[in-house]
Design an enzyme around this catalytic site. Structure first.
Site, PDB file in Angstrom:
ATOM      1  N   ARG A   1     -24.484  21.677  15.456  1.00 29.42           N
ATOM      2  CA  ARG A   1     -23.126  21.554  14.919  1.00 29.42           C
ATOM      3  C   ARG A   1     -23.085  21.707  13.398  1.00 29.42           C
ATOM      4  O   ARG A   1     -22.272  22.457  12.844  1.00 29.42           O
ATOM      5  CB  ARG A   1     -22.540  20.196  15.329  1.00 29.42           C
ATOM      6  CG  ARG A   1     -21.052  20.057  15.077  1.00 29.42           C
ATOM      7  CD  ARG A   1     -20.539  18.714  15.590  1.00 29.42           C
ATOM      8  NE  ARG A   1     -20.776  18.536  17.015  1.00 29.42           N
ATOM      9  CZ  ARG A   1     -20.040  19.086  17.988  1.00 29.42           C
ATOM     10  NH1 ARG A   1     -19.016  19.843  17.681  1.00 29.42           N
ATOM     11  NH2 ARG A   1     -20.329  18.875  19.250  1.00 29.42           N
TER      12      ARG A   1
ATOM     13  N   MET B   1     -11.059  24.008  18.992  1.00 30.97           N
ATOM     14  CA  MET B   1     -11.521  23.060  19.997  1.00 30.97           C
ATOM     15  C   MET B   1     -12.993  22.702  19.800  1.00 30.97           C
ATOM     16  O   MET B   1     -13.803  22.824  20.718  1.00 30.97           O
ATOM     17  CB  MET B   1     -11.281  23.620  21.404  1.00 30.97           C
ATOM     18  CG  MET B   1      -9.847  24.071  21.638  1.00 30.97           C
ATOM     19  SD  MET B   1      -8.614  22.826  21.204  1.00 30.97           S
ATOM     20  CE  MET B   1      -8.385  22.061  22.788  1.00 30.97           C
TER      21      MET B   1
ATOM     22  N   LEU C   1     -15.925  18.381  14.591  1.00 33.63           N
ATOM     23  CA  LEU C   1     -16.439  18.810  13.291  1.00 33.63           C
ATOM     24  C   LEU C   1     -17.579  17.908  12.852  1.00 33.63           C
ATOM     25  O   LEU C   1     -17.569  16.699  13.126  1.00 33.63           O
ATOM     26  CB  LEU C   1     -15.317  18.754  12.252  1.00 33.63           C
ATOM     27  CG  LEU C   1     -14.124  19.675  12.552  1.00 33.63           C
ATOM     28  CD1 LEU C   1     -12.926  19.274  11.710  1.00 33.63           C
ATOM     29  CD2 LEU C   1     -14.516  21.125  12.302  1.00 33.63           C
TER      30      LEU C   1
ATOM     31  N   HIS D   1      -2.215  18.338  16.715  1.00 32.61           N
ATOM     32  CA  HIS D   1      -2.589  17.795  18.021  1.00 32.61           C
ATOM     33  C   HIS D   1      -1.333  17.721  18.892  1.00 32.61           C
ATOM     34  O   HIS D   1      -0.281  17.284  18.420  1.00 32.61           O
ATOM     35  CB  HIS D   1      -3.227  16.410  17.865  1.00 32.61           C
ATOM     36  CG  HIS D   1      -3.704  15.854  19.172  1.00 32.61           C
ATOM     37  ND1 HIS D   1      -4.841  16.307  19.796  1.00 32.61           N
ATOM     38  CD2 HIS D   1      -3.165  14.928  19.990  1.00 32.61           C
ATOM     39  CE1 HIS D   1      -4.991  15.678  20.944  1.00 32.61           C
ATOM     40  NE2 HIS D   1      -3.990  14.825  21.079  1.00 32.61           N
TER      41      HIS D   1
ATOM     42  N   ALA E   1       7.692  23.456  19.575  1.00 31.31           N
ATOM     43  CA  ALA E   1       7.875  22.474  18.496  1.00 31.31           C
ATOM     44  C   ALA E   1       6.780  22.617  17.433  1.00 31.31           C
ATOM     45  O   ALA E   1       7.038  22.534  16.231  1.00 31.31           O
ATOM     46  CB  ALA E   1       7.879  21.064  19.082  1.00 31.31           C
TER      47      ALA E   1
HETATM   48  C1  GAR Z   1      -2.056  23.857  20.445  1.00 31.09           C
HETATM   49  O1  GAR Z   1      -1.076  23.383  21.322  1.00 31.09           O
HETATM   50  C2  GAR Z   1      -2.695  22.709  19.732  1.00 31.09           C
HETATM   51  O2  GAR Z   1      -1.872  21.599  19.530  1.00 31.09           O
HETATM   52  C3  GAR Z   1      -3.821  22.363  20.649  1.00 31.09           C
HETATM   53  O3  GAR Z   1      -4.288  23.586  21.121  1.00 31.09           O
HETATM   54  C4  GAR Z   1      -3.223  24.495  21.196  1.00 31.09           C
HETATM   55  C5  GAR Z   1      -3.652  25.790  20.565  1.00 31.09           C
HETATM   56  O4  GAR Z   1      -2.735  26.809  20.797  1.00 31.09           O
HETATM   57  N1  GAR Z   1      -4.832  21.606  19.960  1.00 31.09           N
HETATM   58  C6  GAR Z   1      -5.577  20.668  20.532  1.00 31.09           C
HETATM   59  O5  GAR Z   1      -5.481  20.379  21.694  1.00 31.09           O
HETATM   60  C7  GAR Z   1      -6.564  20.023  19.588  1.00 31.09           C
HETATM   61  N2  GAR Z   1      -7.170  18.885  20.211  1.00 31.09           N
HETATM   62  P1  GAR Z   1      -2.731  28.108  19.906  1.00 31.09           P
HETATM   63  O6  GAR Z   1      -4.150  28.649  19.888  1.00 31.09           O
HETATM   64  O7  GAR Z   1      -1.782  29.043  20.594  1.00 31.09           O
HETATM   65  O8  GAR Z   1      -2.260  27.713  18.529  1.00 31.09           O
END
Ligand code: GAR
Length: 312
Positions: A67, A92, A95, A111, A175
């Protein structure tokens, strides 16, 4: 116009939040620009979108890497692109502490829940399992703890009777796309907004012995009790469009010398007569250490004798 913040966006997949940030950055006077989009999956669709829009991209699989070693490569790429702020947008990956420390106070995450509720993965299922009637999304500053850190903004959506994790995810993303650009713009300008600049000036001025504040000439002024004004904070004074600190200096010569030294920073304040004041523009990365020293000198010039002798 202050320089724009240079934002690096980290993604793992679709990158719709990255796209929202990117397209918002092209509207009017957005205070940030996207200078790099990086992903821990070279196939992440968001990388293609960014590249198609002329944005520099970097994709590298984390598989088989430690990591901290992987994060060090990402930090190096971000630094190479001159990034000032990092926006995690569906990144995802946990860090490393090194990454978090390096970007401390300059890294935001989105989030898909109303934090502190439902941290971690499978958020929408957790919302449904908990019987929530509303959910939403949160932008927060990244700290070592997962999905923790000071919350900068949230948007709420209703949970409807027939919602599934997929339908919820779709509406939460609508949103998210509204929220993230706005919060990021506010965040990168937080230290250059007039209220923040006044707060800093006030803190420095009132730390001086017997210093007090009073409005004068329509601006917050700072004076020494029993003495005179040594500083004013002006914001668009007489419509000049400048946010500045006006400081007493020893005389016209000193003011002229400072202006000659750097006329992008120092200026002669209008309406301040020939008494020896200099204006310091505050919106382009002020040198607060220099200002603190100049403020102490201004205080000394204006303090009654018994105070002016004090070591400060
Ligand atoms: C988003 O909804 C974000 O909030 C979530 O992943 C999605 C990414 O969508 N993040 C998490 O779950 C972080 N733990 P995107 O690639 O279309 O922006």
């Amino acid at each position: 116009m202050p320089e724009k913040a240079r934002v690096g966006v980290l993604i793992s997949g679709r990158g719709s939040n990255m796209a929202a940030l990117l397209y918002a950055s092209r509207l009017g006077d957005c205070p940030y620009e996207i200078v790099l989009v990086a992903a821990n999956d070279p196939q992440a669709p968001g990388l293609k979108l960014a590249a198609g829009e002329g944005i520099a991209t970097f994709g590298l699989s984390h598989l088989g890497m430690k990591r901290a070693a992987f994060d060090a490569i990402i930090t190096a790429e971000l630094e190479r692109a001159g990034v000032t702020h990092v926006a995690l947008a569906g990144y995802m990956r946990l860090l490393s502490p090194e990454f978090v420390a390096h970007w401390q106070g300059r890294c935001l995450n989105i989030h898909p829940s109303l934090l502190p509720k439902h941290k971690g993965l499978h958020t929408h299922q957790a919302v449904l399992d908990a019987g929530e009637t509303e959910t939403g999304c949160t932008i927060h500053i990244v700290t070592p703890e997962l999905d923790d850190g000071p919350i900068l903004g949230q948007a709420r959506i209703a949970v409807l009777p027939r919602d599934t994790p997929e339908t919820l995810a779709t509406r939460v993303q609508y949103a998210e796309h509204q929220l993230y650009p706005r919060v990021l713009a506010d965040f990168v300008t937080a230290n250059t907004r007039p209220e923040a600049l006044l707060a800093r000036v006030r803190e420095l001025a009132l730390a001086l012995p017997a210093a007090a504040e009073k409005r004068s000439h329509g601006s917050p002024g700072f004076y020494v009790e029993g003495g005179k004004f040594f500083a004013y904070f002006t914001d668009n004074h007489h419509g000049d469009g400048i946010t500045a600190l006006l400081l007493k200096v020893s005389g016209l010569d000193e003011a002229a010398m400072l202006i000659e030294q750097d006329d992008s920073r120092y200026f002669r304040p209008k309406y301040f007569g020939p008494a020896g004041w200099v204006g310091i523009k505050l919106t382009d990365g002020p040198d607060w250490a220099a200002i603190e020293a100049m403020m102490a000198a201004a205080w000394r010039l204006c303090a009654p004798k018994r105070l002016a002798m004090l070591p400060i």
